[in-house]
Scaffold this active site. Structure first.
Site, short mmCIF file in Angstrom:
data_model
loop_
_atom_site.label_atom_id
_atom_site.label_comp_id
_atom_site.label_asym_id
_atom_site.label_seq_id
_atom_site.Cartn_x
_atom_site.Cartn_y
_atom_site.Cartn_z
N ASP A 164 0.85 -1.19 0.00
CA ASP A 164 0.00 0.00 0.00
C ASP A 164 0.88 1.24 0.00
OD1 ASP A 164 -2.34 -1.48 0.17
OD2 ASP A 164 -2.66 -1.12 2.31
N MET A 165 0.33 2.36 -0.47
CA MET A 165 1.07 3.62 -0.37
C MET A 165 0.45 4.45 0.74
SD MET A 165 3.69 5.21 -1.41
CE MET A 165 4.27 4.86 -3.07
N ARG A 205 -1.20 -0.73 -8.35
CA ARG A 205 -2.58 -0.32 -8.06
C ARG A 205 -2.60 1.19 -8.19
NH1 ARG A 205 -3.77 -0.93 -2.14
NH2 ARG A 205 -4.24 -3.10 -2.57
N LYS A 230 -6.75 7.28 -6.19
CA LYS A 230 -6.67 8.75 -6.09
C LYS A 230 -5.69 9.15 -4.99
CE LYS A 230 -11.28 10.05 -7.74
NZ LYS A 230 -12.60 10.59 -7.35
N GLY A 231 -5.69 8.42 -3.88
CA GLY A 231 -4.85 8.79 -2.73
C GLY A 231 -5.73 9.36 -1.64
N THR A 282 -10.85 2.39 -7.85
CA THR A 282 -11.71 3.57 -7.69
C THR A 282 -13.17 3.15 -7.67
OG1 THR A 282 -12.34 5.70 -8.65
CG2 THR A 282 -11.76 3.98 -10.22
N ARG A 310 -11.72 5.98 6.16
CA ARG A 310 -12.89 5.58 5.36
C ARG A 310 -14.08 6.49 5.66
NH1 ARG A 310 -9.43 2.94 3.31
NH2 ARG A 310 -9.59 4.81 2.09
C1 LIG Z 1 -8.65 -1.39 -3.42
C2 LIG Z 1 -8.26 -0.01 -2.96
C3 LIG Z 1 -7.03 0.16 -2.36
C4 LIG Z 1 -6.61 1.43 -1.96
N1 LIG Z 1 -5.33 1.60 -1.48
C5 LIG Z 1 -4.90 2.84 -1.21
C6 LIG Z 1 -3.55 3.09 -0.86
O1 LIG Z 1 -2.71 2.18 -0.80
N2 LIG Z 1 -3.18 4.37 -0.58
C7 LIG Z 1 -4.05 5.42 -0.64
O2 LIG Z 1 -3.67 6.56 -0.41
N3 LIG Z 1 -5.36 5.20 -0.96
C8 LIG Z 1 -5.78 3.96 -1.25
N4 LIG Z 1 -7.10 3.76 -1.61
C9 LIG Z 1 -8.09 4.85 -1.39
C10 LIG Z 1 -8.21 5.75 -2.58
O3 LIG Z 1 -7.04 6.52 -2.72
C11 LIG Z 1 -9.41 6.70 -2.41
O4 LIG Z 1 -9.26 7.44 -1.27
C12 LIG Z 1 -10.74 6.01 -2.35
O5 LIG Z 1 -10.79 4.91 -3.21
C13 LIG Z 1 -11.87 6.97 -2.74
O6 LIG Z 1 -11.63 7.48 -4.03
P1 LIG Z 1 -12.52 7.08 -5.31
O7 LIG Z 1 -11.61 6.96 -6.46
O8 LIG Z 1 -13.35 5.92 -5.01
O9 LIG Z 1 -13.36 8.38 -5.60
P2 LIG Z 1 -14.37 9.21 -4.69
O10 LIG Z 1 -14.76 10.37 -5.51
O11 LIG Z 1 -13.79 9.48 -3.34
O12 LIG Z 1 -15.58 8.23 -4.50
C14 LIG Z 1 -16.48 7.95 -5.54
C15 LIG Z 1 -17.79 7.52 -4.91
O13 LIG Z 1 -17.60 6.29 -4.19
C16 LIG Z 1 -18.33 6.30 -2.99
N5 LIG Z 1 -17.39 6.21 -1.84
C17 LIG Z 1 -16.07 6.41 -1.86
N6 LIG Z 1 -15.55 6.20 -0.64
C18 LIG Z 1 -16.58 5.89 0.17
C19 LIG Z 1 -16.70 5.55 1.56
N7 LIG Z 1 -15.64 5.48 2.36
N8 LIG Z 1 -17.91 5.26 2.05
C20 LIG Z 1 -19.01 5.28 1.27
N9 LIG Z 1 -18.96 5.59 -0.06
C21 LIG Z 1 -17.78 5.89 -0.59
C22 LIG Z 1 -19.12 7.56 -2.99
O14 LIG Z 1 -20.37 7.32 -3.58
C23 LIG Z 1 -18.31 8.48 -3.85
O15 LIG Z 1 -19.07 9.50 -4.42
C24 LIG Z 1 -7.50 2.52 -2.08
C25 LIG Z 1 -8.73 2.35 -2.69
C26 LIG Z 1 -9.11 1.11 -3.16
C27 LIG Z 1 -10.42 0.98 -3.85
#
Ligand SMILES: Cc1cc2nc3c(=O)[nH]c(=O)nc-3n(C[C@H](O)[C@H](O)[C@H](O)COP(=O)(O)OP(=O)(O)OC[C@H]3O[C@@H](n4cnc5c(N)ncnc54)[C@H](O)[C@@H]3O)c2cc1C
Length: 304
Positions: free
Chosen positions: A125-126, A176, A179-180, A218, A281
């Site tokens: 993970d980052m 992977r 967005k971060g 995402t 989260r």
């Molecule tokens: C498998 C996986 C591994 C990841 N690993 C890392 C990592 O190593 N390092 C890191 O910095 N980040 C990590 N992330 C988190 C990532 O960076 C984002 O913060 C997260 O995925 C939300 O961004 P999004 O692209 O889904 O877009 P967003 O615009 O944030 O979300 C899109 C839509 O998804 C839904 N949603 C998103 N999050 C939630 C939530 N918590 N509860 C309810 N609904 C929600 C909402 O409907 C939102 O409008 C990971 C994400 C995934 C899916």
């Protein structure tokens, strides 16, 4: 996010732990390995792969980091015994990165050895930007040292990410792309929603140009649609990439991806150190204020 949600994000650390625990339960499999295995079994039955994360980023002593590395050994043994379709995700801080780089490397190599013994894979993970250089350095050292069962995460929000992709080129990348989630200053990270999206799309293109295997992580409809368009244009087969989502987030969107024939992997965290993960989260849950209000009212109105 509404103004109220943004205000709650700021005061989140003041929300009592039991409340955080209740409303974040959907994001975490449970405190024990058995909890994670049960969740993974159900995901597999629904055609979804998994990646198991042993929560432990709040560690403060070398012994705790070693214990986390050993737990990963047990995770791999059980994944094999139960023939589950899951790899693991590790956080380098949980393996001791903030204590000592060498100790972290040793712990990670132990996890990689367990993975190799079971023909399995480790995703690093980052974390926040204070760890980016060390994480990329360790990944490079491992790849150059012949480890091929390891992958990394890159964050579209970071301004450096496109350069990092170019610098890492040639290593045979397994990335992977997300967005971060960490809050970073404007010098280091794009702050605008749209800017981050654009950076994600460019990063995905750069990675695919490079021939990387990409985990497209995402839940953003626009990015999923854009990725599908790019994958189709490049005529990539499902075995050449995967989508990734978090446990407890937009599972019906995941069902659709699977029904369309894409590979999908769900991130399944478990462990006793659930607090930091839960806070992150909850901070990105678009209906945060509603959940907190509902939970608080529930405690004030007995028998709800
Ligand atoms: C498998 C996986 C591994 C990841 N690993 C890392 C990592 O190593 N390092 C890191 O910095 N980040 C990590 N992330 C988190 C990532 O960076 C984002 O913060 C997260 O995925 C939300 O961004 P999004 O692209 O889904 O877009 P967003 O615009 O944030 O979300 C899109 C839509 O998804 C839904 N949603 C998103 N999050 C939630 C939530 N918590 N509860 C309810 N609904 C929600 C909402 O409907 C939102 O409008 C990971 C994400 C995934 C899916």
């Amino acid at each position: 996010m509404s103004v109220l949600d943004k205000a709650i994000v700021r005061v989140m650390p003041a929300v009592p732990k039991p409340v955080v625990r209740r409303i974040s339960a959907r994001y975490i499999a449970g405190t024990e390995l058995d909890d994670a295995l049960r969740v993974v079994r159900n995901l597999n039955a629904a055609g979804k792969m998994a990646t198991i994360d042993v929560l432990g980023e709040e560690i403060t002593a070398a012994g705790e980091a070693q214990a986390i590395a050993q737990t990963y050994g047990a995770v791999f043994d059980t994944i094999s015994d139960q023939r589950l379709d899951s790899n693991v995700s590790v956080k380098l801080t949980a393996l001791g990165l903030k204590l000592d780089y060498g100790l972290c490397r040793e712990n990670l190599e132990e996890v990689l050895a367990h993975a190799s013994a079971h023909d399995n894979f480790v995703r690093i993970d980052m974390e926040d930007s204070s760890t980016t250089d060390d994480t990329l350095r360790l990944y490079r050292e491992l790849r150059e040292g012949g480890h091929d069962n390891v992958g990394i995460v890159l964050q579209a929000c970071l301004r450096r990410t496109h350069d990092d992709i170019r610098t890492l080129a040639g290593l045979g990348l397994n990335v992977r792309l997300c967005k971060g989630i960490y809050i970073e200053p404007p010098e280091l990270a794009y702050q605008g929603f749209q800017e981050v999206r654009e950076s994600f799309v460019t990063a995905l293109d750069l990675l695919l140009d490079e021939g990387a295997y990409v985990g497209i992580a995402t839940h953003d409809d626009r990015l999923v649609a854009e990725a599908q368009r790019t994958l189709h244009e490049r005529r990539l087969e499902p075995g050449q990439y995967e989508f990734q989502m978090l446990l407890g987030v937009r599972s019906s969107m995941g069902d659709t991806l699977v029904a369309e024939g894409h590979r999908l992997r769900i991130y399944v965290p478990f462990g006793r150190q659930w607090y930091a993960y839960s806070i992150r989260r909850l901070q990105e849950n678009p209906r945060l204020a509603g959940h907190i209000a509902f939970d608080t009212l529930g405690r004030l109105i007995p028998g709800r």
